[in-house]
Design an enzyme around this catalytic site. Structure first.
Site, PDB file in Angstrom:
ATOM      1  N   ASN A 170     -51.991  72.035  46.211  1.00 57.52           N
ATOM      2  CA  ASN A 170     -52.457  70.637  46.141  1.00 57.52           C
ATOM      3  C   ASN A 170     -51.549  69.800  45.249  1.00 57.52           C
ATOM      4  OD1 ASN A 170     -53.506  72.253  44.029  1.00 57.52           O
ATOM      5  ND2 ASN A 170     -55.026  70.699  43.533  1.00 57.52           N
ATOM      6  N   HIS A 224     -62.308  81.624  41.019  1.00 52.67           N
ATOM      7  CA  HIS A 224     -63.066  81.139  39.848  1.00 52.67           C
ATOM      8  C   HIS A 224     -64.593  81.122  40.018  1.00 52.67           C
ATOM      9  CE1 HIS A 224     -62.675  77.492  42.152  1.00 52.67           C
ATOM     10  NE2 HIS A 224     -61.525  77.135  41.657  1.00 52.67           N
ATOM     11  N   HIS A 243     -61.854  77.721  47.151  1.00 50.60           N
ATOM     12  CA  HIS A 243     -62.564  77.003  46.090  1.00 50.60           C
ATOM     13  C   HIS A 243     -63.953  76.746  46.639  1.00 50.60           C
ATOM     14  CE1 HIS A 243     -62.810  73.951  42.710  1.00 50.60           C
ATOM     15  NE2 HIS A 243     -63.944  73.816  43.367  1.00 50.60           N
ATOM     16  N   HIS A 303     -51.541  75.793  39.013  1.00 50.56           N
ATOM     17  CA  HIS A 303     -51.162  74.544  39.693  1.00 50.56           C
ATOM     18  C   HIS A 303     -49.975  73.972  38.925  1.00 50.56           C
ATOM     19  CE1 HIS A 303     -55.143  74.076  41.877  1.00 50.56           C
ATOM     20  NE2 HIS A 303     -55.511  74.883  40.898  1.00 50.56           N
ATOM     21  N   ASP A 319     -56.118  79.320  36.276  1.00 48.54           N
ATOM     22  CA  ASP A 319     -56.326  78.024  36.920  1.00 48.54           C
ATOM     23  C   ASP A 319     -55.633  76.915  36.128  1.00 48.54           C
ATOM     24  OD1 ASP A 319     -57.087  76.078  38.674  1.00 48.54           O
ATOM     25  OD2 ASP A 319     -59.256  76.348  38.416  1.00 48.54           O
ATOM     26  N   HIS A 340     -53.348  82.280  39.884  1.00 49.06           N
ATOM     27  CA  HIS A 340     -53.984  80.969  40.111  1.00 49.06           C
ATOM     28  C   HIS A 340     -53.427  79.925  39.147  1.00 49.06           C
ATOM     29  CE1 HIS A 340     -58.045  78.743  40.986  1.00 49.06           C
ATOM     30  NE2 HIS A 340     -57.020  77.923  40.934  1.00 49.06           N
ATOM     31  N   HIS A 388     -53.054  67.954  33.214  1.00 43.87           N
ATOM     32  CA  HIS A 388     -53.182  66.500  33.427  1.00 43.87           C
ATOM     33  C   HIS A 388     -52.615  65.806  32.205  1.00 43.87           C
ATOM     34  CE1 HIS A 388     -55.753  66.701  36.997  1.00 43.87           C
ATOM     35  NE2 HIS A 388     -56.418  67.681  36.410  1.00 43.87           N
ATOM     36  N   ARG A 393     -47.994  71.642  39.906  1.00 44.94           N
ATOM     37  CA  ARG A 393     -47.879  70.175  40.097  1.00 44.94           C
ATOM     38  C   ARG A 393     -46.518  69.720  40.619  1.00 44.94           C
ATOM     39  NH1 ARG A 393     -53.184  69.869  39.840  1.00 44.94           N
ATOM     40  NH2 ARG A 393     -54.121  69.469  37.802  1.00 44.94           N
TER      41      ARG A 393
HETATM   42 ZN   LIG Z   1     -57.364  75.886  40.839  1.00 44.40          ZN
END
Ligand SMILES: [Zn+2]
Length: 441
Positions: free
Chosen positions: A96, A235, A181, A64, A306, A62, A310, A66
């Protein structure tokens, strides 16, 4: 003629599926060729693993990364570099991005890109939307696809399937296990007015309360039961859900995040402020204890980071303008090894959660155990090594970690992907050699 191997790992303590054994490992052509190697065997390369544990290559299912997206935050090259520095041999990357991975064209782009730029192997999620439902059965069989990911609440942009009608249609399209999710979007919207800008960061867990998560999971389980479609609840963050999911072991597997096992409210919001804000939120001690109980009674199938970076400047904004999501791909292994040393779980259970678990849940082929013929993926760990997590060690361009300053005992000292050493003592080696993970179609 003595046996010859491409790579020998000598003198290590191996965590095998059937127990912990001191044995040597021989690798040929990227695969495990032998467990137990004669003393006179030779190798093109030999790693002396004296004093180290040899684990199957650990998997973070899991993250991200980006990419495509903001390169000043994370990319596939930087995120997988962090992964191998942190002892991971494979990561499964969420869809995503900007744009999202929701159709065959974008998936093909990412499949090609991984083969050129990734430092570890990768599985790819494809996002389900209200408009791509007719394509999902085909998309989930794409090369390297680990699962369809559904954001049933809390997403950005087009990636959301929040109503029962569309969720049921998703479950009736295709047949592999779907990853969710699970937060109830309607309850989130209904309760938004109770909070205002500048409220304490702990408002995050009050807005996205226990019932928001539990209601989401009850709705998903009702539909999974109705359709018979296998589910993986990502999660899980509440004691209620962990208890409830025990009634659905024929249909559902679940993940707990390292954050929910390590950080606790209110401390995380007071100390970390925006750098403690993620979805689902970090909650109080009751839920952390429930997560550990569920690790130890087998309810939990996988542990993930996860990893959701950012920009630092945005995480410094007041709540709720600070975006939700924390970095973690580089720290999941050290933090979990520290939990092993603290006696919270065994090393074999950690391997179960980060190798056999992902293999079982997602249908990984040829990875996740030390056994002849399997990919020669290894994470070598020094269970006695003491080290502090420093932000200067983090290679994600965003440059921060919520675990900065944590004193760790137990550290990954080498990562080997299909026979190729890609990290040794903090040094990334060679060139990116990542490939797509293979899955049972
Ligand atoms: Zn996630």
């Amino acid at each position: 003629m003595p046996a010859h191997y491409d790579l020998l790992i000598r003198n290590g303590t191996c965590v095998l599926p059937w127990g912990v054994e001191a044995t040597d490992v021989g690798v040929r052509q990227g695969r495990i060729a032998a467990l137990g190697v004669p003393a006179d065997a030779t190798g093109d390369a030999t790693i002396d693993a004296k004093g180290l544990h040899v684990l199957p290559g650990l998997i973070d299912p899991h993250v991200h990364l980006r990419d495509p997206g903001d390169k000043t935050v994370e990319t596939i090259p930087t995120g997988t570099r962090g992964a191998v520095l942190g002892g991971l041999a494979a990561v499964f990357d969420m869809p995503n991005t900007a744009p999202s991975i929701v159709d065959a064209e974008k998936l093909a782009w990412k499949q090609d890109y991984v083969a050129q730029a990734a430092w570890c192997d990768m599985g790819l999620y494809v996002g389900g939307t209200k408009t791509n439902i007719p394509e999902l059965a085909r998309l989930e069989l794409g090369k390297g696809v680990c699962a369809i990911k559904i954001f049933a609440g809390s997403s950005t942009g087009d990636l959301m399937v929040e109503d029962d009608e569309h969720l049921e249609r998703v479950m009736r399209a295709g047949r592999r296990r779907i990853a969710y999710h699970s937060e109830d979007e309607y309850r989130l919207q209904d309760r938004k007015h109770l909070f205002k800008s500048g409220d304490p960061y702990s408002s995050h867990m009050e807005w996205r309360d226990e019932e928001t998560a539990f209601l989401g999971t009850r709705r998903l389980m009702a539909l999974a039961r109705l359709t018979g479609r296998q589910a993986h609840i990502l999660h899980v963050s509440t004691a209620q859900e962990l208890d409830y999911l025990k009634e659905f072991r024929d249909l559902a597997t679940c993940e707990v995040l390292v954050n929910h096992l390590t950080q606790v409210a209110p401390d995380c919001y007071e100390r970390l402020k925006g750098f403690g804000v993620m979805n689902p939120p970090i909650r109080g001690p009751r839920h952390m204890e429930a997560a550990w109980a569920a690790i130890n009674d087998g309810t939990v199938d996988t542990v993930g980071s996860d990893h959701a970076p950012h920009p630092r400047a945005k995480k410094l904004l007041p709540w709720p303008d600070c975006p939700a999501g924390l970095t973690g791909v580089q720290t999941i292994v050290p933090v979990m090894l520290n939990h092993v040393n603290a006696g919270r779980l065994s090393l074999t259970r950690l391997v179960d959660l980060m190798c056999a678990g992902p293999a079982r849940v997602y249908g990984v082929l040829g990875k996740g155990r030390l056994a002849a013929g399997y990919d020669a993926d290894f994470t070598l760990v020094d269970m006695k090594r003491q080290r502090k997590i420093e932000e200067s060690w983090i290679v994600s361009p965003c440059g921060w970690t919520p675990f900065a300053g944590m004193e760790i005992t137990g550290w990954p000292v080498a990562t080997i992907v299909r026979g190729q050493p890609v990290m040794r003592e903090d040094e990334v080696l060679g060139a990116p050699c990542g490939r797509l993970v293979r899955f049972l179609g």
